[in-house]
Design a protein around this motif. Structure first.
Motif, PDB file in Angstrom:
ATOM      1  N   ALA A  56      51.203  15.706  16.611  1.00 29.40           N
ATOM      2  CA  ALA A  56      50.238  16.862  15.910  1.00 29.40           C
ATOM      3  C   ALA A  56      48.923  15.927  15.732  1.00 29.40           C
ATOM      4  O   ALA A  56      47.796  16.589  16.050  1.00 29.40           O
ATOM      5  CB  ALA A  56      50.758  16.865  14.352  1.00 29.40           C
ATOM      6  N   GLN A  57      48.775  14.662  15.631  1.00 28.68           N
ATOM      7  CA  GLN A  57      47.371  14.004  15.668  1.00 28.68           C
ATOM      8  C   GLN A  57      46.775  14.300  17.111  1.00 28.68           C
ATOM      9  O   GLN A  57      45.718  14.541  17.398  1.00 28.68           O
ATOM     10  CB  GLN A  57      47.506  12.593  15.533  1.00 28.68           C
ATOM     11  CG  GLN A  57      47.768  12.489  13.823  1.00 28.68           C
ATOM     12  CD  GLN A  57      48.208  10.876  13.743  1.00 28.68           C
ATOM     13  OE1 GLN A  57      48.380  10.007  14.539  1.00 28.68           O
ATOM     14  NE2 GLN A  57      48.141  10.574  12.309  1.00 28.68           N
ATOM     15  N   GLY A  60      45.681  17.701  17.823  1.00 28.86           N
ATOM     16  CA  GLY A  60      44.594  18.085  16.809  1.00 28.86           C
ATOM     17  C   GLY A  60      43.211  17.828  17.487  1.00 28.86           C
ATOM     18  O   GLY A  60      42.389  18.434  17.610  1.00 28.86           O
ATOM     19  N   ARG A  61      43.533  16.487  17.981  1.00 30.80           N
ATOM     20  CA  ARG A  61      42.085  15.834  18.565  1.00 30.80           C
ATOM     21  C   ARG A  61      41.839  16.620  20.033  1.00 30.80           C
ATOM     22  O   ARG A  61      40.603  16.840  20.362  1.00 30.80           O
ATOM     23  CB  ARG A  61      42.452  14.096  18.847  1.00 30.80           C
ATOM     24  CG  ARG A  61      42.484  13.451  17.690  1.00 30.80           C
ATOM     25  CD  ARG A  61      41.395  13.680  16.823  1.00 30.80           C
ATOM     26  NE  ARG A  61      40.117  13.203  17.427  1.00 30.80           N
ATOM     27  CZ  ARG A  61      38.910  13.063  16.964  1.00 30.80           C
ATOM     28  NH1 ARG A  61      38.705  14.089  16.036  1.00 30.80           N
ATOM     29  NH2 ARG A  61      37.808  12.771  17.416  1.00 30.80           N
ATOM     30  N   CYS A  63      42.567  19.424  20.816  1.00 30.96           N
ATOM     31  CA  CYS A  63      42.127  21.087  20.410  1.00 30.96           C
ATOM     32  C   CYS A  63      40.604  20.922  19.616  1.00 30.96           C
ATOM     33  O   CYS A  63      40.018  21.897  20.225  1.00 30.96           O
ATOM     34  CB  CYS A  63      43.000  21.817  19.418  1.00 30.96           C
ATOM     35  SG  CYS A  63      44.696  22.201  20.248  1.00 30.96           S
ATOM     36  N   GLU A  64      40.322  20.014  19.113  1.00 33.90           N
ATOM     37  CA  GLU A  64      38.984  19.954  18.474  1.00 33.90           C
ATOM     38  C   GLU A  64      38.102  19.703  19.599  1.00 33.90           C
ATOM     39  O   GLU A  64      36.963  20.188  19.684  1.00 33.90           O
ATOM     40  CB  GLU A  64      38.993  18.762  17.306  1.00 33.90           C
ATOM     41  CG  GLU A  64      39.559  18.845  16.252  1.00 33.90           C
ATOM     42  CD  GLU A  64      39.691  17.689  15.049  1.00 33.90           C
ATOM     43  OE1 GLU A  64      39.020  16.712  15.677  1.00 33.90           O
ATOM     44  OE2 GLU A  64      40.241  17.865  14.188  1.00 33.90           O
ATOM     45  N   TYR A 122      44.227  27.538  18.393  1.00 31.07           N
ATOM     46  CA  TYR A 122      45.060  26.833  19.172  1.00 31.07           C
ATOM     47  C   TYR A 122      46.518  26.614  18.445  1.00 31.07           C
ATOM     48  O   TYR A 122      46.702  26.374  17.257  1.00 31.07           O
ATOM     49  CB  TYR A 122      44.621  25.333  19.391  1.00 31.07           C
ATOM     50  CG  TYR A 122      43.185  25.506  20.059  1.00 31.07           C
ATOM     51  CD1 TYR A 122      43.039  25.049  21.479  1.00 31.07           C
ATOM     52  CD2 TYR A 122      42.071  25.390  19.337  1.00 31.07           C
ATOM     53  CE1 TYR A 122      41.965  25.141  22.068  1.00 31.07           C
ATOM     54  CE2 TYR A 122      40.856  25.432  20.093  1.00 31.07           C
ATOM     55  CZ  TYR A 122      40.752  25.192  21.407  1.00 31.07           C
ATOM     56  OH  TYR A 122      39.418  25.212  21.972  1.00 31.07           O
ATOM     57  N   ASP A 124      50.570  25.376  19.051  1.00 34.61           N
ATOM     58  CA  ASP A 124      51.522  24.275  19.844  1.00 34.61           C
ATOM     59  C   ASP A 124      52.616  25.031  20.106  1.00 34.61           C
ATOM     60  O   ASP A 124      53.315  25.616  19.302  1.00 34.61           O
ATOM     61  CB  ASP A 124      51.814  23.159  18.731  1.00 34.61           C
ATOM     62  CG  ASP A 124      52.641  22.065  19.480  1.00 34.61           C
ATOM     63  OD1 ASP A 124      53.449  22.426  20.543  1.00 34.61           O
ATOM     64  OD2 ASP A 124      52.455  21.151  19.001  1.00 34.61           O
ATOM     65  N   GLN A 129      53.563  25.622  15.767  1.00 33.40           N
ATOM     66  CA  GLN A 129      52.572  25.491  14.750  1.00 33.40           C
ATOM     67  C   GLN A 129      51.383  25.896  15.023  1.00 33.40           C
ATOM     68  O   GLN A 129      51.063  25.562  16.176  1.00 33.40           O
ATOM     69  CB  GLN A 129      52.734  23.971  14.149  1.00 33.40           C
ATOM     70  CG  GLN A 129      54.081  23.675  13.508  1.00 33.40           C
ATOM     71  CD  GLN A 129      54.340  24.266  12.329  1.00 33.40           C
ATOM     72  OE1 GLN A 129      53.783  24.412  11.567  1.00 33.40           O
ATOM     73  NE2 GLN A 129      55.488  24.849  12.266  1.00 33.40           N
ATOM     74  N   THR A 130      50.433  26.082  14.195  1.00 31.73           N
ATOM     75  CA  THR A 130      48.978  26.396  14.542  1.00 31.73           C
ATOM     76  C   THR A 130      48.223  24.890  14.357  1.00 31.73           C
ATOM     77  O   THR A 130      48.499  24.141  13.414  1.00 31.73           O
ATOM     78  CB  THR A 130      48.261  27.453  13.359  1.00 31.73           C
ATOM     79  OG1 THR A 130      48.895  28.405  13.395  1.00 31.73           O
ATOM     80  CG2 THR A 130      46.656  27.451  13.767  1.00 31.73           C
ATOM     81  N   VAL A 131      47.642  24.382  15.544  1.00 34.81           N
ATOM     82  CA  VAL A 131      46.981  23.238  15.734  1.00 34.81           C
ATOM     83  C   VAL A 131      45.742  23.385  15.058  1.00 34.81           C
ATOM     84  O   VAL A 131      45.170  22.599  14.115  1.00 34.81           O
ATOM     85  CB  VAL A 131      46.914  22.860  17.245  1.00 34.81           C
ATOM     86  CG1 VAL A 131      46.194  21.248  17.106  1.00 34.81           C
ATOM     87  CG2 VAL A 131      48.359  22.795  17.632  1.00 34.81           C
ATOM     88  N   LEU A 132      44.841  24.229  15.338  1.00 32.88           N
ATOM     89  CA  LEU A 132      43.464  24.530  14.794  1.00 32.88           C
ATOM     90  C   LEU A 132      43.238  26.100  14.823  1.00 32.88           C
ATOM     91  O   LEU A 132      43.282  26.827  15.735  1.00 32.88           O
ATOM     92  CB  LEU A 132      42.538  23.872  15.696  1.00 32.88           C
ATOM     93  CG  LEU A 132      40.967  23.944  15.604  1.00 32.88           C
ATOM     94  CD1 LEU A 132      40.684  22.836  14.183  1.00 32.88           C
ATOM     95  CD2 LEU A 132      40.052  23.100  16.647  1.00 32.88           C
TER      96      LEU A 132
END
Length: 163
Positions: A56-57, A60-61, A63-64, A122, A124, A129-132
């Motif tokens: 998840a981390q 997230g990175r 996608c950011e 974004y 996954d 799950q929604t990442v962003l």
């Protein structure tokens, strides 16, 4: 190989802890008392949860970073393709069409009937799950299109992504 159902930590833990006794018995090992089985199950649970947190981390990175570079006009086609390849390999999907997945977007500003994409969303694809979350802006009229090479390339990328 990916499963058709999204993965979630509880399912993975249950599958692994159910498989451990059989795996140990085929290796000639015995769990012994119930305490040893609980210890193994606890260790499996901790490892699975740690892996999901790490994923998840990382997701997230990535996608950011992609969201920040998405509108970048100076990014080369090779750079854009490299990022797209990484998203695909990680099972992450960039969504630029709010009508395809409206639950992934929020309207963050503006007034009017027309929605303008500010930032893609974004998801996954492995965990579901929604990442962003994506961001939209309300406007009174459609934004003027800039017809430079970079915006045309983004439009082509978005069209090919939707197919």
């Amino acid at each position: 190989m990916r499963e058709s159902e999204p993965l979630e930590p509880g399912t993975v833990v249950r599958r692994l802890t159910a498989a451990i006794p059989d795996a140990l018995s085929t290796m000639g090992e015995d769990l012994g008392d119930a305490g040893a089985g609980a210890t193994v199950a606890s260790a499996v649970r901790s490892a699975v949860l740690a892996e999901f947190r790490t994923r998840a981390q990382l997701a997230g990175r990535i996608c950011e970073i992609d969201a920040r570079l998405w509108e970048e006009t100076g990014l080369s086609r090779t750079g854009r393709q490299a990022i797209d390849d990484h998203l695909t390999q990680l099972g992450l999907r960039r969504v630029t069409d709010p009508s395809a997945a409206p639950d992934l977007f929020v309207v963050t500003e503006g007034n009017g009937p027309v929605l303008e994409l500010i930032r893609p969303a974004y998801r996954d694809e492995i965990t579901g799950q929604t990442v962003l979350g994506g961001q939209l802006r309300r406007r009174e009229s459609p934004p003027r299109e800039q017809h430079d090479a970079a915006s045309e390339e983004r439009e082509q990328d978005t069209r090919s992504e939707a197919q």
